[in-house]
Scaffold this motif. Sequence first.
Motif, PDB file in Angstrom:
ATOM      1  N   ALA A  90       0.709  -1.181   0.070  1.00  0.00           N
ATOM      2  CA  ALA A  90       0.060   0.052   0.046  1.00  0.00           C
ATOM      3  C   ALA A  90       0.835   1.233   0.090  1.00  0.00           C
ATOM      4  CB  ALA A  90      -0.923   0.009   1.136  1.00  0.00           C
ATOM      5  N   CYS A  91       2.128   1.104   0.165  1.00  0.00           N
ATOM      6  CA  CYS A  91       3.051   2.256   0.138  1.00  0.00           C
ATOM      7  C   CYS A  91       2.825   3.192  -1.285  1.00  0.00           C
ATOM      8  CB  CYS A  91       4.538   1.938   0.146  1.00  0.00           C
ATOM      9  SG  CYS A  91       4.833   0.664   1.319  1.00  0.00           S
ATOM     10  N   CYS A 133      -0.088   6.110  -1.134  1.00  0.00           N
ATOM     11  CA  CYS A 133       0.033   7.234  -0.334  1.00  0.00           C
ATOM     12  C   CYS A 133       1.413   7.893  -0.665  1.00  0.00           C
ATOM     13  CB  CYS A 133       0.125   6.857   1.361  1.00  0.00           C
ATOM     14  SG  CYS A 133      -1.532   6.193   1.752  1.00  0.00           S
ATOM     15  N   SER A 137       5.832  -0.480  13.930  1.00  0.00           N
ATOM     16  CA  SER A 137       4.449  -0.227  14.549  1.00  0.00           C
ATOM     17  C   SER A 137       4.496   1.271  14.728  1.00  0.00           C
ATOM     18  CB  SER A 137       4.461  -0.587  16.226  1.00  0.00           C
ATOM     19  OG  SER A 137       3.517  -0.344  16.771  1.00  0.00           O
ATOM     20  N   THR A 138       3.811   2.086  13.736  1.00  0.00           N
ATOM     21  CA  THR A 138       3.814   3.516  13.547  1.00  0.00           C
ATOM     22  C   THR A 138       2.805   4.066  14.624  1.00  0.00           C
ATOM     23  OG1 THR A 138       1.709   3.405  12.060  1.00  0.00           O
ATOM     24  CG2 THR A 138       3.883   3.387  10.853  1.00  0.00           C
ATOM     25  N   GLN A 139       1.733   3.499  14.977  1.00  0.00           N
ATOM     26  CA  GLN A 139       1.137   3.856  15.958  1.00  0.00           C
ATOM     27  C   GLN A 139       1.452   3.942  17.379  1.00  0.00           C
ATOM     28  OE1 GLN A 139      -1.901   5.412  15.732  1.00  0.00           O
ATOM     29  NE2 GLN A 139      -1.511   5.235  13.530  1.00  0.00           N
ATOM     30  N   LEU A 177      -2.073   8.885  10.513  1.00  0.00           N
ATOM     31  CA  LEU A 177      -2.909   8.413   9.593  1.00  0.00           C
ATOM     32  C   LEU A 177      -2.299   7.333   8.721  1.00  0.00           C
ATOM     33  CD1 LEU A 177      -4.843  11.785   8.552  1.00  0.00           C
ATOM     34  CD2 LEU A 177      -5.365  10.101  10.313  1.00  0.00           C
ATOM     35  N   MET A 178      -1.153   7.153   9.050  1.00  0.00           N
ATOM     36  CA  MET A 178      -0.524   6.008   8.038  1.00  0.00           C
ATOM     37  C   MET A 178      -0.891   4.595   8.559  1.00  0.00           C
ATOM     38  SD  MET A 178       3.646   5.215   7.693  1.00  0.00           S
ATOM     39  CE  MET A 178       4.331   3.753   6.926  1.00  0.00           C
ATOM     40  N   PRO A 179      -1.440   3.782   7.778  1.00  0.00           N
ATOM     41  CA  PRO A 179      -2.039   2.483   8.084  1.00  0.00           C
ATOM     42  C   PRO A 179      -0.812   1.500   8.873  1.00  0.00           C
ATOM     43  CG  PRO A 179      -2.215   2.687   5.727  1.00  0.00           C
ATOM     44  CD  PRO A 179      -1.570   4.170   6.197  1.00  0.00           C
ATOM     45  N   GLU A 180      -1.201   0.614   9.402  1.00  0.00           N
ATOM     46  CA  GLU A 180      -0.332  -0.350   9.942  1.00  0.00           C
ATOM     47  C   GLU A 180      -0.328  -1.643   8.814  1.00  0.00           C
ATOM     48  OE1 GLU A 180       1.557  -0.534  12.643  1.00  0.00           O
ATOM     49  OE2 GLU A 180       0.990   0.527  14.021  1.00  0.00           O
ATOM     50  N   VAL A 181       0.794  -1.631   8.149  1.00  0.00           N
ATOM     51  CA  VAL A 181       0.739  -2.698   6.988  1.00  0.00           C
ATOM     52  C   VAL A 181       1.610  -3.897   7.829  1.00  0.00           C
ATOM     53  CG1 VAL A 181       2.084  -3.167   4.746  1.00  0.00           C
ATOM     54  CG2 VAL A 181       1.150  -0.724   5.150  1.00  0.00           C
ATOM     55  N   GLN A 182       0.979  -4.942   7.530  1.00  0.00           N
ATOM     56  CA  GLN A 182       1.569  -6.197   8.173  1.00  0.00           C
ATOM     57  C   GLN A 182       2.900  -6.618   7.526  1.00  0.00           C
ATOM     58  OE1 GLN A 182       0.735  -7.223  11.041  1.00  0.00           O
ATOM     59  NE2 GLN A 182      -0.949  -5.582  11.000  1.00  0.00           N
TER      60      GLN A 182
END
Length: 345
Positions: free
Chosen positions: A267-268, A271, A314-316, A323-328
């Motif tokens: 998904a990089c 964005c 782990s961005t969060q 708002l960057m989603p956590e990509v596995q």
Amino acid sequence: MPFRPNISPRTAGFPAFAAVLLCLGVLVIQGCGGEYPQSALHPGSDSATRLDRLFDQIFWWAVGVFVVVEGILVYTIFRFRERPGGRRPRQVHGHVLLEVGWTLAPALILVAIAIPTMQTIFVIDRATDDPDALVVEVIGRRWWWEFRYPELGIVTANEAHLPVGRTVDLRLRSADVLHSFWVPRLAGKRDLVPGKENQLWFRPDSVGVFPGQCAEFCGTAHALMGMRVIVDEPADFESWAQANAGSSVTPADAEARAGRGVFMANACVSCHSVRGTPAEGRFGPDLTNFGSRLTIASGVLENTPANLTRWLDSTQHVKPGNLMPEVQLSATQIRQLVAYLGSLR
């Protein structure tokens, strides 16, 4: 017979007074030391110098008022304090000269402060008249900064490079909510309002790295919305501009090439953008020259492989609310991504 110290009423309050005086002295000494990278008291531009001089004038007026008022107060307390066997003071009503004096004096002081204040406001709030000013578009986003150089074709994030000695004309706007651009050592605060463009100009006169911050509460990660303004020598700025105006190249390192594949397959690319690649996202920061930046996550961490690994994992946890989603991603994929992003220079 118990011991009773011989303390007169006159000296009974001295220990408390000495303790208060000592505490005030410690606080004053504490305020004089240390490094404060976001202190407006060490200006690095013409605009910040004007504000600092204005602050000095107001400060010394305030000191003068404090000394006079407190001096009269202390004198009155000791000169007219109650004494054993003293008579009841004579009651008086009003003092015309005194009342006129303490009405006129504050008014004159306010006029003396207002005149240089208005002069400074008129200078720093007008548009720059320098035809050679470098135009930089500043866009505030939740929760990071985008810098665009329309004359140079450069887009970067969270770190702006400026040449020393050249006027900079900032065009400020917000992409979402209300933000406020503030680099204390370079200029005063200026709001970024959705649907409106504000301006801010200054001429840097010192080379160095100047930290800044969003100064308007804008949501969950407001306190972590930092920036860096790097003021370079003219030759160094030209070198930076040339390096950042080009497109990225395919990395020679095998692990970095593998990381490029991970970047493009996830998904990089939705964005982020990297010039010279299929990645053309506009929602997140432009990463074309990510490897040369000093910090990541809008100034939260230094740009090191260890910190970048921590961020991707782990961005969060690093920046709650961003708002960057956590990509596995697996540990191998993260290591490859770190190698790829570090090669973007």
